[in-house]
Structures are given as C-alpha cells and as structure tokens.
Design a protein around this motif. Structure first.
Motif, PDB file in Angstrom:
ATOM      1  N   UNK A  29      33.780  42.284  45.612  1.00 16.34           N
ATOM      2  CA  UNK A  29      35.053  42.777  45.533  1.00 16.34           C
ATOM      3  C   UNK A  29      35.932  42.675  46.743  1.00 16.34           C
ATOM      4  N   UNK A  30      35.444  42.422  47.722  1.00 19.91           N
ATOM      5  CA  UNK A  30      36.561  42.302  48.930  1.00 19.91           C
ATOM      6  C   UNK A  30      36.587  40.483  49.100  1.00 19.91           C
ATOM      7  N   UNK A  31      35.847  39.939  48.295  1.00 21.72           N
ATOM      8  CA  UNK A  31      35.936  38.534  48.888  1.00 21.72           C
ATOM      9  C   UNK A  31      37.239  37.735  48.309  1.00 21.72           C
ATOM     10  N   UNK A  32      37.776  37.143  49.035  1.00 28.50           N
ATOM     11  CA  UNK A  32      38.929  36.405  48.866  1.00 28.50           C
ATOM     12  C   UNK A  32      38.366  34.725  48.319  1.00 28.50           C
ATOM     13  N   UNK A 122      43.054  44.714  57.057  1.00 29.27           N
ATOM     14  CA  UNK A 122      43.454  43.014  56.722  1.00 29.27           C
ATOM     15  C   UNK A 122      42.882  42.641  55.540  1.00 29.27           C
ATOM     16  N   UNK A 123      41.074  42.876  55.685  1.00 26.30           N
ATOM     17  CA  UNK A 123      40.495  42.706  54.382  1.00 26.30           C
ATOM     18  C   UNK A 123      41.269  43.146  52.893  1.00 26.30           C
ATOM     19  N   UNK A 124      41.581  44.292  53.057  1.00 23.28           N
ATOM     20  CA  UNK A 124      42.350  44.822  51.606  1.00 23.28           C
ATOM     21  C   UNK A 124      43.474  43.937  51.365  1.00 23.28           C
ATOM     22  N   UNK A 125      44.317  43.738  52.452  1.00 17.36           N
ATOM     23  CA  UNK A 125      45.409  42.916  52.279  1.00 17.36           C
ATOM     24  C   UNK A 125      45.370  41.405  51.867  1.00 17.36           C
ATOM     25  N   UNK A 126      44.223  40.993  52.241  1.00 21.75           N
ATOM     26  CA  UNK A 126      44.005  39.688  51.843  1.00 21.75           C
ATOM     27  C   UNK A 126      43.935  39.670  50.224  1.00 21.75           C
TER      28      UNK A 126
END
Length: 1002
Positions: A29-32, A122-126
């Motif tokens: 889920x948090x992977x860009x 920053x993870x969520x923002x990415x």
C-alpha cells in the motif's frame, strides 16, 4: 504429537502467516511504483460512440463549515450534529485508490486537503503525489473553498482561488492544475464567476443547482449543457462550457456510503441466495436510458457521492467495481466507467457538437414555486460586513508588506488572513446559511486572522519610517459603532491613514469618536491646523448593545489628499483649555415647524428636505426629481414554506411601514462646511443619519436597525426604500460580484417563459456593490451603493421609480433546507442582532453615471486603513507608494509577495465597454518605474489564477458554438505582450492582467 497442541500450533502459524500477509499488503500500500505521468486527458477512459456512456464520478462534497465548524468537520467531532470527518475520507480514499488503478476520485476543497496534507508523513505524501501524477486523484476547482457566487466580491473570489491553486501548483506541479471547475452546491450562479473561471484557464464549469423552471425547460430541449458567454467585454476569452446536472450532485439511487447509504451491496456470487446482479443491471440501465432522453449527446455524469461521503471508501469502491463490471458485461447498450468532470468535458468536446449559448446568469435560484433562495443575499448582515472589512485589511496588509520590504518575515501572519478569507467565501459562510455556533466560529477565526495582519501593518510602518517611534500601532475595529478606546480617553493621538488604492483620495472625511469634556485640535504632519468639528453621536448609535464606549461625540475633519498607496498622518491634540483652532462643536436644530432645508453639493447637485426632516427632492442638471426614503418590512410566511436562512418568502406580496413617527435633528457646520447631516430617530428599532458632504456628489445614508421585534412569533425582513418619480420601465441593474452591471426586468427571465408564484422574492437579486434604475427620457440614473452584499429589487408597490434593499432579517422558523434552526441571531445581549450599515445614493446623467459609481465602488471596498499611536512627532514625511496615479480606469487589484524575492501584481481595467465616452477606452500602464520603493526588473504574465503562464489559455478546449459576428471575439492576450524597456502593458475594458515580477529595491 498431541493433536490439540498441533492444532494450536497450526492456528498460531496461520495467524503469523495472515499477519505477515497483512503486513506485506500494507507495505504494498505504501509502495511508490514510479508510474509514468498521465495527468492530462490521455488518462481519460475510452468510450464507445454507439453506447450510452455513463461517467461515474466518485466524489465527496465537504462544506468548509456549515452545521459544524471547520475543525469539527475535519476531525470528525460533534457527530451528534452530523456524522462527518474529512480526515477519514482522505485517509480511506487514498488506500482504496492504491488497490485498483482503474479507480478515480476527485477532490475540491483545498482548505481541508491542505490541512490533511500538513499532517502526513513523507511516505504518504509520495503515494499521493503518484496518485495525482497518474490521474487517479484529480483536483477539481482547486479553490480554498467552493465559493458562493452571490454574496462574494470578485477580489475575494480571485484571492481564494489563487491561494488554493498555489498550494496545488507548489505541491504537484502541472498535475495540480485543475482542468475544470465544480460549483455543485452554491445557490445560483453569477455571470462574473463564469468570466473569471474562463480567464483562469478552466475548460468547463459544472454545477447541480438551477431554477426548477429553467431545468425543466432545458431538459425538454436538451440544453442542459451549453457555452456560457461570461462577458460582453472580453468576447470569447470570457466564455466557458457549462454543464448542469438535473438531478443534483448526489448518487442516483446507488449509494453505498457507510453512514447513510441505503443501497444493498452488489452480490455478484451466483451461488449466493442473495445474488442480485441482474436487478442492479436492470435498474442502472433503466436509469441511464431515462437520463439519456435529456442530454444532447450519448454522455452524461452520475455523481457517486455527496456531502461528507467516503468516510469508509472501501464500501463505496468495492460495490462500484462490481457494478461497472456487471453493467459492461451485460451488453445492454450502456457503458459505465470511473471518470472525472474533466474527462467528461473532454468527451463532450470530442463529439464535435455545436452547442447553444447563454449570456445572462442563474439568479435568482428557485427549487420550487415557493422556494426562492433570495433570503441569503442578506442573511447575517453583520458577518457579511465583517468579511468585507477582512478583504480591505488583507489587501492593505499585503501591499504594505511589499512596500516596506519585509521579505517574507510575516508570511505566516498574512497567510492566516488569506486562509480565513478563503474560508469566508464558502457557500455556507459569507452567505449566512450556517448554524449560529458556526457563524460565531467564523467571526472568531476572522477576527484572530485580522489581528495578525494588523501586526504586519504596524511592523511595516516601523520599517518604512525607521527614524520614527517604535511603538506598536493601535487599531479600532469597532469604529463601525463609533467606538475606539485609543481616541476616547482624553489623550492626544497621531492618526495614521493608509490609502490602499492606486488613485489618490481627495477630500476624504474622517470621523473619530472622542470623550466629552475636552477640546480637540487636528494638525497635519507639518503641524498645520486642519479645520475640524465636533458632532454628537446619535442616541441610537450610543445604545447599540455591546458598545462599551465613553465617547459621546465624533471629531470630524477632512483630509485634502491621501496619495496612491500613500500614508498621511494627523495629530489629534486633546486639551482641557480651548485653543484658537480647537474643533467647533455643532449644535443640533430640531426640525419641528421647520420650513425644510436645501443643500448644495459638488457638481451642482441640490438636495431638499421637507419640513419633517425627510429627503424630498434632488436636482441634477436643472432637472428635479422627487425622492423619499423610508424603512419598511415584510412579515415572514406563517404557513407552508417559511422564510429562513436561505429562503425569502413573505406572507403578503407587499411591505408595511416600520414606523409612522420620526424626530429629526439638523446639524450644519456653517464655518467650514464639513458637516451637513440630518439625524432621524424613529419610534422603533431604526435610526438613520443622512449626510450631505459639500465636497461629495452623493447622499450618504447611515442606518442602525435592530433588534427586530419578533412578538408575532414569526419574524420580519427589513428593507430600506428609495422612492422616486423616475420612469425605469420595470427595469433595473445590479452588479455581478462587484464588476459587470447586468440588466434585470420585473417578472422576466431571458432564458425561458417565466411563470411566477412569488412575485416579490422571485424578483430579488444579489447586490454586492450597487443597484441602479435609469430614466431614458430624463437621461438620469439613480445608483445605490452598498457596503456589503444584500438582496435588492424594485418595490412591489411601485415597480417604476422605486428601489428596495433588504438590510436585515430575523426569523423564528427554519426553512427546512438543512441548517435546521431559525435565522434568529441573538446579538451581544441575547435580545437580537443590531446592525449598522451604509448606502450611498448617486443621481447623475446616463453619460456620467459610470464615471461616478465605478470609482466610488472601489473607494467603498478599499477604504483607508486607520491606526493610532501616542507619539506626536512633527514634520513627518509624506509617503507615496506609486510614482504617479494609475490611469483613471485602472485599479491595482493585487500586490503581494508570492515566492522568495518574487511578487504578484494584478492590474484591472474596471470599466465596461461603452459605459463612459473616455474611461471605457483601453488603458496603458508602464510597470518598470511604477513604484517608489522598488523598480520592476522582470515581468512574466500568468493566467488569472496565477498558476500557469498566460500562454496556457491557448490550450483550453475550444468548443464549437455560434457567437454573433458583431461581438468582441477576444481581447485576452494569450501570448505575453509587454512592450519596451518600461514594460508597457495594455488593458482592454474589464480585462485583468496578472504578472509575476522581479524587483530591485531603490
């Protein structure tokens, strides 16, 4: 091994496996994924030209305050009032978009999004950046709020859009540029708003509320979508494609919201006894084919979401996924897909259809034959005035910050007011359609933010005049009720006046409340004596509830000149002994047995009063017209649909006098001619001062109204009437958000054959700055200028020659449109709100009318900022911000710090074509040497929203439509034309040009 223990071990291992899977899933889920950018129209879904194409728009409508405050809505508090929490909406929507790349979602209110964004790591923002970059999450509108279009002024509308668009631009780059705007909930739509959105570069405008008769007419003729010609002056540059949703902005039957979704889940397992896919398909296809009858193409939108929905987005998206799959596999000639308003606009463009056009606006809005949403034009008049004062202060604050060279030191202070003003433009804020506790919260928020900007102004003064005193300036926010602690203690003060206009102010009258028992002198900054008078503050002002003041008199003097962006200072000297040049006290004279009074004003205007102290005659150019002014009331309807925060519905289609008795007192300054005024004390809840300045060419009406008595247990709506013998042929004119003047006609709509059930409320229109009637035979125009938004119309008892403006409302019944409480403002003492307001009445020839009302409107909107200090330095320098005044038809709309070492500048031509023989001509301004304290060294032109280069306007979708050949085709320059080393720029009538500038300090 013991089987029991083995089972426990297997369960434990399975639990670990499940937990690990969940953890791995969450890590996914948090992977860009660094997917390619596809935020343009290339990411839009494919559609079939042979099918009915249903664009499913997943959205939430998040009011920036309404039944709950902004903070309560964001954090999900006070759910006993309304179950809503914006932070959870954004949290869960982001999670669900990641699960399926086909899903899309739109978001509008940047005030909420920005608050959420600031709280993310920053993870969520990415993750969010990638969703925006790939077009799954799309910002629509992009303003700080979804603004009202009736009670809002164009300056604040531009500001709130600009601030929201800036956050998106700084955060997401070009993928943060909204392509369309989405005004689904405001209660009527203005022509000027369409014009502004076109100049911001939007491809289309969509909304959901329109008059029930208009909607039925457009449905029948398949004209729900058209090109709206937003300006007679700017031609095609002011035109925007416009779409109307005839069934509102909520889900069409299919609603899977966790809080109030009545729809059963889609059960797509054929083995289940609850299998219901065939029924879902049948109902969806039936609904789609029903809709298709009313649209001009084989495309239309189904909005899937409404107020504060998607708090648990999984329920919504899981069912939408199943519905889309089922419908598309059914082969019923209907195709459904996730879409956005911009993709929908693109699909309509690709049909290559020639569209019909519209030139008028969408006011007034009626949802049924007895529900005209015209009451909110006036609701909460004190909050409306406070919002207007907030913008005045914000513009001055931003200007002085630049002029003083603060270089960003106070950016947070200014941003507090920027954002508070952005919230105030929301369609349940300045409109007055919020709950009372929310209105209190808005006022508290705005007051706090205004204090922040007052600090910036004080610090800017200290920077501009470093050799002067370092003391903080004192401000008097209660001057509107003749109260100012700084000036009413019997102490001397320096009065500082800042003019935020690009034109000098001449012969401006200043009023300062003072304590009795002292003598007062006024001296200019070179210690020269300035004529001044003292006049009693009327009893009806002194008794305004909450007025904690010892002042019984006002010190009145006239300022000869305040330069453009200029600062003037005057010394108010208080003494116990009378001096040679002490202010002269004016004694009142009762009108009892009086023979009347005649006043001569500027430019030959003559005003006559009758023996009772009422205005009776005005004479202009040797033409005499009769005129009267009175306060009257409507009784609210007591059966059926009631008047309320939104609705204006009187019980009878006529007005009643507020009072029959009045006592008038005349005050005339025979020595200096500064004061000529009549104080009218009525035997009711109304008082009024009529002022006639010899240096002015208008009549000022300063009134106090309230508390409105509600002993009838229903409520009343108060109007002030200006009655003349002008012949206006049942026609009048109102402004559109403070800019264009639009023609109105009694019981008439340009777009359809109008059937009227409510003749009074159905003829009310928003008056943001002025209303006018014209007599072509006399070649005269009467214009009434307002100090805030209010409703106005012709008078039902005398449609020709008479103008009504609604100034106050107090009602004891709800109108049942959601606010769920009556419009019964308690005021300071709990006995009902008292308001003080001001109108200016102009009477001039048709040829000269615009020359008078245009600059006067700017002066009312951008009043001098007054502050006080105790220091009394003499021979202080005069400050002038501009090297010379702007041309008489050009207004400095914006001057503010934008990014480090870069600044935003807007100039506008504020006359319409053919309004004035001279001032309606194009204007030229040289930018390089425009300002005293700095020189402009580089100029880049931007769109009106300041988020794209001006050349971006060339990329707007060009819909096919027919515009009359004799109409202006375009006067907006899409290629930046800034001529010569002096940066000469040209402005056509009604054109606004926006520049990003670099400067060098002098």
């Amino acid at each position: 091994m013991d089987y029991h223990n083995l089972s426990l071990l297997l369960v434990a291992l399975l639990s670990v496996t499940i937990f690990t899977t969940i953890q791995q899933s969450e890590s996914v889920v948090i992977k860009v994924e660094n997917l390619p950018e596809r935020c343009d129209y290339s990411q839009c879904p494919k559609w079939d030209p042979n099918d009915i194409n249903v664009h499913l728009v997943a959205h939430t409508h998040d009011d920036v305050g309404w039944l709950k405050t902004v903070e309560q809505y964001y954090y999900g508090l006070k759910n006993d009032i309304q179950r809503a929490g914006v932070q959870y909406i954004l949290d869960t929507v982001i999670e669900e978009l990641i699960r399926n790349k086909q899903r899309r979602f739109i978001y509008v209110e940047i005030a909420f999004f920005w608050k959420w964004w600031q709280e993310q790591d920053e993870d969520q923002r990415m993750i969010v950046r990638e969703l925006v970059r790939t077009g799954q999450l799309e910002f629509i509108n992009g303003g700080w709020s979804m603004p009202d279009e009736a009670a809002t002024h164009y300056n604040s509308l531009i500001d709130q859009s600009t601030w929201g668009l800036r956050q998106l631009n700084d955060t997401f780059g070009k993928c943060g540029h909204p392509k369309v705007t989405w005004q689904i909930d405001p209660f009527g739509h203005s022509r000027e708003m369409a014009n502004l959105y076109a100049q911001m570069g939007y491809d289309a405008l969509f909304f959901a509320r329109q008059d029930y008769q208009d909607r039925e007419n457009r449905m029948t003729n398949r004209k729900l979508e058209h090109v709206w010609q937003g300006s007679d002056d700017l031609g095609t540059a002011g035109d925007i494609f416009t779409g109307m949703m005839f069934s509102g902005y909520g889900p069409i039957e299919f609603n899977w919201d966790i809080t109030n979704g009545p729809e059963d889940a889609v059960v797509d397992n054929p083995e289940s006894e609850e299998y219901n896919v065939p029924d879902k398909i049948r109902r969806f296809v039936e609904k789609a084919k029903y809709f298709a009858q009313y649209y001009a193409t084989n495309h239309f939108m189904f909005p899937m979401g409404t107020d504060f929905q998607y708090g648990d987005a999984h329920t919504w998206f899981k069912n939408l996924d199943k519905l889309i799959k089922a419908v598309n596999n059914a082969g019923k000639g209907v195709r459904a897909f996730y879409s956005t308003p911009s993709c929908y606009a693109r699909a309509l463009y690709e049909t290559n259809r020639t569209w019909t056009t519209k030139t008028d606006d969408f006011f007034p809005y009626a949802s049924d034959e007895h529900a005209y949403w015209t009451g909110y034009f006036t609701s909460r008049p004190a909050l409306k005035r406070m919002e207007r004062m907030g913008n005045n202060l914000l513009q001055a604050c931003k200007q002085l910050d630049i002029l003083a060279g603060n270089d960003g030191r106070f950016e947070m202070n200014i941003t507090r007011l920027r954002e508070a003003m952005g919230v105030m433009q929301h369609h349940d804020a300045v409109t007055g359609t919020e709950k009372q506790h929310v209105a209190f919260n808005y006022a508290k928020m705005l007051d706090s933010a205004m204090q922040q900007c007052r600090h910036v102004i004080s610090e800017s003064y200290r920077k501009l005049f470093p050799t002067q005193t370092k003391e903080q300036h004192e401000f008097c926010p209660y001057l509107n009720i003749s109260s100012c602690p700084s000036t009413e203690m019997g102490e001397s003060r320096t009065i500082h006046l800042y003019n935020p206009l690009g034109h000098r102010l001449v012969n401006r009258t200043i009023r300062v409340p003072v304590k009795d028992g002292y003598y007062y002198q006024v001296r200019d900054q070179n210690d020269h004596s300035i004529p001044a008078v003292l006049i009693s503050i009327p009893e009806f002002v002194r008794k305004i509830p909450g007025r904690k003041s010892v002042a019984t008199k006002e010190l009145v003097f006239r300022v000869p000149i305040i330069e453009s962006l200029g600062i003037r200072r005057f010394h108010m000297i208080a003494t116990k002994e009378k001096q040679q040049d002490s202010a002269v006290e004016i004694q009142g004279e009762k009108f009892v047995g009086h023979k009347g009074q005649r006043f001569q004003l500027k430019d030959g205007l003559i005003i006559e009063f009758d023996s009772n102290g009422k205005i009776a005659t005005m004479i202009r150019n040797n033409q005499s017209i009769s005129i009267s002014n009175e306060f009257r009331l409507f009784h609210g309807a007591d059966i059926g649909r009631h008047s309320g925060a939104y609705i204006f519905r009187p019980s009878e289609q006529k007005t009643f006098p507020v009072t029959e008795k009045m006592e008038a007192t005349l005050y005339v300054d025979q020595k200096f001619g500064i004061v000529q005024e009549v104080h009218q004390q009525f035997d009711s809840f109304v008082g009024q001062i009529i002022r006639l300045d010899k240096q002015g060419d208008y009549v000022e009406f300063d009134f106090v109204v309230g508390p409105i008595p509600v002993d009838d247990l229903i409520g009343k709506e108060i109007i002030t009437r200006y009655n003349t013998n002008l012949a206006n042929d049942e026609t009048f004119f109102t402004d559109s958000n403070g800019r264009q003047m639009l023609r109105r006609r009694w019981n008439y709509r340009p777009s359809w054959k109008y059937e009227i059930e409510e003749p009074v409320s159905g003829n009310y229109y928003p008056v943001n700055s002025r209303i006018a009637i014209r007599d072509d035979r006399k070649s005269l125009q009467m214009t009434i200028m307002t100090d805030r938004s209010q409703g106005g119309s012709l008078s039902p008892e005398q449609i020709n020659g008479s103008v009504d403006l609604m100034v106050h409302r107090r009602l004891l019944h709800d109108d049942y449109f959601g606010v769920d409480e009556p419009l019964n403002e308690p005021g300071v003492d709990g006995h009902g709100l008292v308001i003080r307001g001001r109108h200016l009445l102009l009477l001039d020839t048709l040829e000269k009318a615009a020359e008078k009302h245009r600059p006067l409107a700017q002066e009312m909107f951008m009043e001098p900022i007054i502050s006080f200090t105790s220091s009394m330095e003499k021979n202080q320098p005069i400050y002038k911000g501009l090297t010379k005044d702007l041309p008489g038809n050009v207004h400095l709309l914006t001057l503010e710090q934008w990014h480090s070492k870069r600044y935003l500048l807007r100039l506008e031509h504020f006359y319409q074509r053919f309004e004035d023989p001279s001032l309606s001509k194009p204007a030229t301004v040289s930018l390089r040497h425009l300002f005293q304290s700095f020189e402009i060294t580089a100029v880049e032109e931007l769109t009106l929203g300041a988020n794209q280069p001006i050349s971006a306007l060339k990329n707007r979708l060009q819909y096919r439509y027919i515009r009359p050949l004799n109409e202006q085709q375009s006067s907006i320059i899409t290629d930046p034309i800034i001529e010569g080393e002096n940066f000469d720029i040209h402005l056509e009538p009604m054109q606004i040009r926006t520049f990003l500038i670099d400067i060098k300090r002098n």
